[in-house]
Design an enzyme around this catalytic site. Sequence first.
Site, mmCIF file in Angstrom:
data_model
loop_
_atom_site.group_PDB
_atom_site.id
_atom_site.type_symbol
_atom_site.label_atom_id
_atom_site.label_comp_id
_atom_site.label_asym_id
_atom_site.label_seq_id
_atom_site.Cartn_x
_atom_site.Cartn_y
_atom_site.Cartn_z
ATOM 1 N N LYS A 1 26.503 3.097 4.706
ATOM 2 C CA LYS A 1 27.474 3.443 5.740
ATOM 3 C C LYS A 1 26.785 3.756 7.058
ATOM 4 O O LYS A 1 27.185 3.258 8.121
ATOM 5 C CB LYS A 1 28.325 4.637 5.309
ATOM 6 C CG LYS A 1 29.460 4.959 6.272
ATOM 7 C CD LYS A 1 29.970 6.372 6.113
ATOM 8 C CE LYS A 1 29.014 7.362 6.723
ATOM 9 N NZ LYS A 1 29.544 8.752 6.759
ATOM 10 N N ASP B 1 33.917 4.892 5.644
ATOM 11 C CA ASP B 1 33.814 6.325 5.371
ATOM 12 C C ASP B 1 35.046 6.757 4.572
ATOM 13 O O ASP B 1 35.824 5.922 4.107
ATOM 14 C CB ASP B 1 33.677 7.116 6.673
ATOM 15 C CG ASP B 1 34.961 7.082 7.508
ATOM 16 O OD1 ASP B 1 35.867 6.276 7.201
ATOM 17 O OD2 ASP B 1 35.056 7.879 8.459
#
Length: 226
Positions: free
Chosen positions: A120, A138
């Site tokens: 991420k 997320d």
Amino acid sequence: MTRPEARRFITALAEANPNAESELTFTSPFGLLVAVVLSAQATDKSVNKVTPGLFHEAPTPAAMVALGEDGIARHIRTIGLWRAKARNVFKLCQQLLEKHDGEVPADRKSLEALAGVGRKTASVVMNVAFGDDAMAVDTHIFRIGNRTGLAPGKNVRQVEEGLVERIPPDMLRPAHHWLILHGRYVCKARSPECWHCAGYEPCRYPEKKARRTLHAPEATLAETTG
């Protein structure tokens, strides 16, 4: 959602928030990288409160290494997991100096090899700092992907792959910002505000109609009072 529905949904978010961008404060790829590492399990607002002082004292990887782990920790004690994050920031700065001449690499493999950097974080840096079409998933985007039917998945990788598949290529890079801000301020975890959701029509959330009906008087009042 079908691909046409996905385009309608993303287009609606774009029209509602055309200037969406990262809410983290940074002035360089290095500043962004450190800020994103610090933002894990912490809010952007909390990170933005500590980074000005940190970067004033240590604006480069070399200066950050000279500051030391304890010096970094002194600046970030108010955010979650500050001890581990101070350790990771110190180590990743060492790695940047040793392996990349102090520069932030632009490729995923090199980024993910840095301390404290996962998929991420790497995707955010690639997207925001280097203009890549990487989709960072997320908790907000994971929730939206499943709740709306945009890209259902049991884990973040499945949601990421679904988003890349359904979102039109020309919209993929900015879609990261449209989605994360929509999840942060409208499609919230506990109380999604369906009554003023720009993507209401193509959204497949089963409870959207009930939530809009429940808050109809409130929505009407907000519209009439501005």
